[in-house]
Design a protein around this motif. Sequence first.
Motif: not given
Length: 265
Positions: A28, A31, A33, A55, A59-60, A242
């Motif tokens: 992560v 990334v 995002s 990921g 997430a991601g 983050k």
Amino acid sequence: MDKVVPTAAAAVADMPDGASLAVGGFGVSGVPSVLIAAVHALGARELRVVSNNCGADGAGLGVLLAAGRIARVTGSYVGRNKEFARQYLAGELEVELIPQGTLAERLRAGGCGIPAFYTPAGVGTQVAEGGLPWRYAPDGSVAVASPAKDVRAFDGRDHVLEHAITTDYALVRAARGDRHGNLVFAKAARNFNPLAAMAGRVTIAEVEELVEPGELDPDAVHLPGIFVRRVVPLTAAQAADKPVEQRTVTPGPILAPTAAGEVRA
């Protein structure tokens, strides 16, 4: 020369189904995002992703994976993504797993116009000899396996031929960027981002801080703007978002100073 696009949605609006994507990040860290969320909202399907990993769960790239939007992954690390493992073993996802350094060089070579190169990594294994399961059948048999690669000796040592990677799009995240697309990455968040950016025909960068041309020290630029087509400035909230993939701090005793200035539990 002004490459700024106001929103992530506008930056990815022309991405079709079946597009190939090089995506920066490691776990992560670093990334993109916000751009990944925009691709998810766009609804693009059958995507072919090139990234170090796919990921984490939720997430991601894990967001696109869970939604069934990814058809193929070229990467070097599976990690703790349970949905990735489930889809791969169930035959729902095609996976080309390659050595991490080889992945990095294949992306860099693609950005530099080098069509292929020889490396000793993988010699004597299925990476060179073929037979790695790329896709399983529903019954657990191997439906698609990796092909054998050319092996040649240089200075008495065998090397395997690896082809460069280029993709339709690249999604990356930078700490700072200017309107010309020059990018600066933060420490470990640099990871695969410059390499992914080089490999993409249309590279889109989300930047935590947008500055005017000339404000970046040329010696501090990690990726020149020639590789970047679109720049998306993040909001303060987006830049601060983050996540931590795995917290490793364990509970301990509460320490307090005494009257003498000593610290005791």
